[in-house]
Design a protein around this motif. Structure first.
Motif, short mmCIF file in Angstrom:
data_model
loop_
_atom_site.label_atom_id
_atom_site.label_comp_id
_atom_site.label_asym_id
_atom_site.label_seq_id
_atom_site.Cartn_x
_atom_site.Cartn_y
_atom_site.Cartn_z
N THR A 1 4.21 10.81 -8.79
CA THR A 1 3.62 11.20 -10.09
C THR A 1 3.10 12.63 -10.05
O THR A 1 3.31 13.43 -10.98
CB THR A 1 2.49 10.23 -10.45
OG1 THR A 1 3.00 8.90 -10.51
CG2 THR A 1 1.89 10.60 -11.81
N ILE A 2 2.44 12.97 -8.95
CA ILE A 2 1.92 14.33 -8.79
C ILE A 2 3.08 15.33 -8.70
O ILE A 2 3.06 16.40 -9.31
CB ILE A 2 1.03 14.40 -7.54
CG1 ILE A 2 -0.22 13.53 -7.73
CG2 ILE A 2 0.63 15.85 -7.25
CD1 ILE A 2 -1.09 13.43 -6.49
N ALA A 3 4.13 14.96 -7.93
CA ALA A 3 5.28 15.84 -7.77
C ALA A 3 5.98 16.06 -9.10
O ALA A 3 6.45 17.17 -9.40
CB ALA A 3 6.25 15.26 -6.74
N GLN A 4 6.07 15.01 -9.91
CA GLN A 4 6.73 15.12 -11.21
C GLN A 4 5.99 16.09 -12.11
O GLN A 4 6.61 16.94 -12.78
CB GLN A 4 6.79 13.73 -11.87
CG GLN A 4 7.42 13.73 -13.27
CD GLN A 4 8.90 14.04 -13.24
OE1 GLN A 4 9.58 13.68 -12.29
NE2 GLN A 4 9.39 14.73 -14.25
N LYS A 5 4.66 16.01 -12.11
CA LYS A 5 3.87 16.93 -12.93
C LYS A 5 3.99 18.37 -12.43
O LYS A 5 4.09 19.31 -13.22
CB LYS A 5 2.41 16.49 -12.94
CG LYS A 5 2.18 15.16 -13.67
CD LYS A 5 0.73 14.75 -13.64
CE LYS A 5 0.50 13.44 -14.37
NZ LYS A 5 -0.92 13.01 -14.35
N ARG A 6 4.01 18.53 -11.13
CA ARG A 6 4.15 19.87 -10.55
C ARG A 6 5.53 20.45 -10.85
O ARG A 6 5.68 21.65 -11.09
CB ARG A 6 3.91 19.82 -9.04
CG ARG A 6 2.49 19.40 -8.67
CD ARG A 6 2.28 19.41 -7.17
NE ARG A 6 2.38 20.77 -6.62
CZ ARG A 6 2.38 21.06 -5.33
NH1 ARG A 6 2.33 20.06 -4.44
NH2 ARG A 6 2.46 22.31 -4.93
N TYR A 7 6.54 19.57 -10.85
CA TYR A 7 7.89 20.05 -11.17
C TYR A 7 7.98 20.51 -12.61
O TYR A 7 8.60 21.53 -12.93
CB TYR A 7 8.89 18.93 -10.89
CG TYR A 7 10.32 19.29 -11.27
CD1 TYR A 7 11.08 20.13 -10.45
CD2 TYR A 7 10.89 18.79 -12.44
CE1 TYR A 7 12.38 20.46 -10.79
CE2 TYR A 7 12.19 19.11 -12.79
CZ TYR A 7 12.93 19.95 -11.95
OH TYR A 7 14.22 20.29 -12.31
N GLU A 8 7.35 19.72 -13.51
CA GLU A 8 7.37 20.09 -14.93
C GLU A 8 6.68 21.42 -15.19
O GLU A 8 7.04 22.16 -16.11
CB GLU A 8 6.71 18.98 -15.75
CG GLU A 8 7.50 17.67 -15.76
CD GLU A 8 6.72 16.56 -16.42
OE1 GLU A 8 5.56 16.80 -16.82
OE2 GLU A 8 7.27 15.42 -16.53
N LYS A 9 5.70 21.75 -14.32
CA LYS A 9 5.00 23.03 -14.46
C LYS A 9 5.66 24.14 -13.67
O LYS A 9 5.17 25.28 -13.66
CB LYS A 9 3.55 22.87 -13.99
CG LYS A 9 2.74 21.91 -14.88
CD LYS A 9 1.32 21.77 -14.36
CE LYS A 9 0.49 20.81 -15.22
NZ LYS A 9 -0.88 20.67 -14.72
N GLY A 10 6.75 23.81 -12.97
CA GLY A 10 7.48 24.82 -12.22
C GLY A 10 6.85 25.18 -10.90
O GLY A 10 7.18 26.23 -10.32
N LEU A 11 5.97 24.32 -10.37
CA LEU A 11 5.29 24.63 -9.11
C LEU A 11 6.11 24.22 -7.89
O LEU A 11 5.86 24.69 -6.78
CB LEU A 11 3.93 23.93 -9.07
CG LEU A 11 2.94 24.35 -10.18
CD1 LEU A 11 1.66 23.55 -10.07
CD2 LEU A 11 2.65 25.86 -10.08
N GLN B 1 0.83 -1.21 0.00
CA GLN B 1 0.00 0.00 0.00
C GLN B 1 0.86 1.26 0.00
O GLN B 1 0.53 2.26 -0.64
CB GLN B 1 -0.92 -0.02 1.22
CG GLN B 1 -1.93 -1.16 1.21
CD GLN B 1 -2.76 -1.20 2.47
OE1 GLN B 1 -2.57 -0.39 3.39
NE2 GLN B 1 -3.70 -2.15 2.55
N LYS B 2 1.99 1.19 0.71
CA LYS B 2 2.89 2.34 0.78
C LYS B 2 3.49 2.63 -0.59
O LYS B 2 3.65 3.80 -0.98
CB LYS B 2 4.00 2.07 1.80
CG LYS B 2 4.93 3.24 2.02
CD LYS B 2 5.96 2.91 3.09
CE LYS B 2 6.92 4.08 3.30
NZ LYS B 2 7.94 3.77 4.34
N VAL B 3 3.83 1.59 -1.35
CA VAL B 3 4.38 1.77 -2.69
C VAL B 3 3.37 2.49 -3.58
O VAL B 3 3.71 3.42 -4.33
CB VAL B 3 4.78 0.41 -3.31
CG1 VAL B 3 5.07 0.57 -4.80
CG2 VAL B 3 6.00 -0.16 -2.60
N LYS B 4 2.11 2.06 -3.51
CA LYS B 4 1.08 2.70 -4.32
C LYS B 4 0.92 4.17 -3.94
O LYS B 4 0.79 5.04 -4.82
CB LYS B 4 -0.25 1.97 -4.14
CG LYS B 4 -0.23 0.54 -4.67
CD LYS B 4 -1.56 -0.15 -4.41
CE LYS B 4 -1.54 -1.60 -4.90
NZ LYS B 4 -2.83 -2.29 -4.63
N ALA B 5 0.92 4.45 -2.63
CA ALA B 5 0.75 5.84 -2.18
C ALA B 5 1.93 6.70 -2.60
O ALA B 5 1.75 7.84 -3.09
CB ALA B 5 0.59 5.88 -0.66
#
Length: 436
Positions: free
Chosen positions: A379-389, A369-373
């Protein structure tokens, strides 16, 4: 042959590694030789029941005043004589020492066989541990490669963003630092994988090999055991019935009792039957013409036979026998104590395995469960990084948490597999294909 099979294939299963190790491991050969030595001691104790046959001969030159061995007259001339004797004897009674020695050596021989079998199981478990270590580090290398790929993609993204004027040059140093850190982790994981492979090669005694590949199956059982079947007392009860370590110690206790009985036999008188024949040649044996009778005639004419009984009663040496008896009593007590120790060690080992089993089942579910979380968070952090957030440090933290969760899940899964196999072994299930 196994040697040709192992040399010709590229991917090895656990059973093939164990089979090869059992045949070629040098330490295992030593235990097998020890068992052969025990067998020979047992056979020799049986041969000791056979009558003994002794042949002897002497050649004597007499000088000065001596007794003529043929006429028993006192003579002063020099002469020589030559005697031949063939004698056999058999023990009729020795306090059952030989019979008890046979029983003791037989039990000790069986004990060495059980100990050799125990060592085969221990070697199989060492091979299994090395095999799963390779699996773990191969999984770790795969995780590290994924991290490098992500860092490389982020580094390439920062380079493009700098070219477009979307980020400053300092951001490139951060991305490069994260990429180099992941590459270092990958190198360290690869080095650990090499060490794990060398450990397996050593256990197998795979001569001339510097690398080995195993079947890359990282799938694990998902079904939980029936909790009623994982109880320390019931598993211990099954282990006592077959475990070579316990059987060997029990055999040594029985052997110590027989050895004590054999030592006590030295307190009793011994009776033996002997018989033989003798002849000789004497230079002083002459005919009526004063010529020495030829060797062939003397050998025939001087032949005699004898038969008798020999009774030996221990008197002063009885104290030495009593001392050996006391020492053997101590050895029997030590053997019984060692047996109790081994039973205690096995029970504690099983109890620890059962406790570890329950803990690992919970940990494996939680780590999955920890791996999934953490994967979702990354994944969310990667998208936010790509957007410069978020900055590179925040992305690095999320990525490391995801990698750590993967590592933990892999480690718990492998430990669980080893735990299951070990418990199955103590239950008497065929974990390894080992011939006795």
């Amino acid at each position: 042959m196994i040697t040709a099979k192992m040399a010709g294939q590229e991917v090895y299963t656990l059973d093939e590694c164990v089979t090869y190790a059992l045949k070629h491991n040098l330490q295992m050969r030593d235990y097998d030789l020890n068992a052969l030595s025990g067998r020979e001691s047992y056979r020799q104790s049986i041969r000791d029941l056979l009558p003994s046959l002794i042949g002897s001969s002497n050649y004597v030159i007499n000088f000065g005043r001596s007794t003529d061995p043929f006429t028993n007259d006192v003579v002063t001339t020099d002469f020589f004589s030559n005697r031949y004797t063939l004698e056999t004897s058999v023990d009729l009674y020795r306090g059952f020492q030989k019979q008890n020695t046979i029983r003791a050596t037989k039990l000790l021989y069986k004990a060495t066989q059980e100990e050799a079998l125990q060592q085969r199981y221990l070697l199989a478990f060492r091979v299994m541990q090395a095999f799963y270590d390779i699996k773990f580090f191969k999984g770790l290398v795969a995780i590290s490669k994924e991290q490098v790929a992500v860092s490389q993609a982020n580094y390439d993204l920062v380079v493009k963003q700098i070219e477009l004027g979307m980020k400053a040059g300092a951001d490139l140093y951060e991305a490069e630092s994260l990429l180099l850190s992941d590459k270092l982790n990958l190198t360290q994981s690869e080095n650990r994988l090499v060490s794990a492979k060398l450990q397996l090669i050593q256990e197998m005694n795979l001569e001339g090999a510097n690398d080995i590949e195993i079947r890359p199956n990282l799938e694990f059982e998902s079904a939980l055991y029936d909790e009623s079947l994982v109880q320390s007392d019931s598993i211990y009860g099954r282990a006592k019935e077959f475990l070579p370590l316990l059987k060997a110690q029990e055999l040594r206790v029985k052997a110590a009792k027989k050895q004590l009985a054999a030592e006590r036999g030295a307190l009793f008188p011994s009776l033996s039957l002997f018989a033989g024949t003798a002849t000789g040649y004497f230079e002083t044996t002459r005919d009526s013409l004063a010529n020495t009778i030829p060797f062939r005639d003397q050998f025939r004419d001087n032949t005699s036979q004898f038969v008798g009984f020999s009774l030996n009663v221990p008197i002063s040496n009885i104290w030495a026998a009593r001392g050996r008896i006391k020492q053997q009593k101590i050895e029997r007590l030590r053997a019984e104590n060692n047996m109790e120790i081994q039973h205690q060690v096995v029970f504690e080992t099983i109890r620890q395995l059962v406790q570890e089993y329950r803990s690992l089942e919970i940990q494996r579910e939680q780590s999955s469960q920890k791996v999934k979380a953490q994967e979702l968070a990354f994944t969310i952090a990667q998208k936010r990084y790509e957007k410069g957030l978020i900055n590179a440090l925040e992305l690095f933290t999320a990525k490391n948490l995801f990698a750590s969760a993967q590592n933990e899940n892999l480690q718990v899964s492998l430990r669980s597999e080893i735990n299951r196999s070990t418990l199955n072994f103590y239950k008497g299930l065929p974990v390894f294909n080992i011939c006795q």
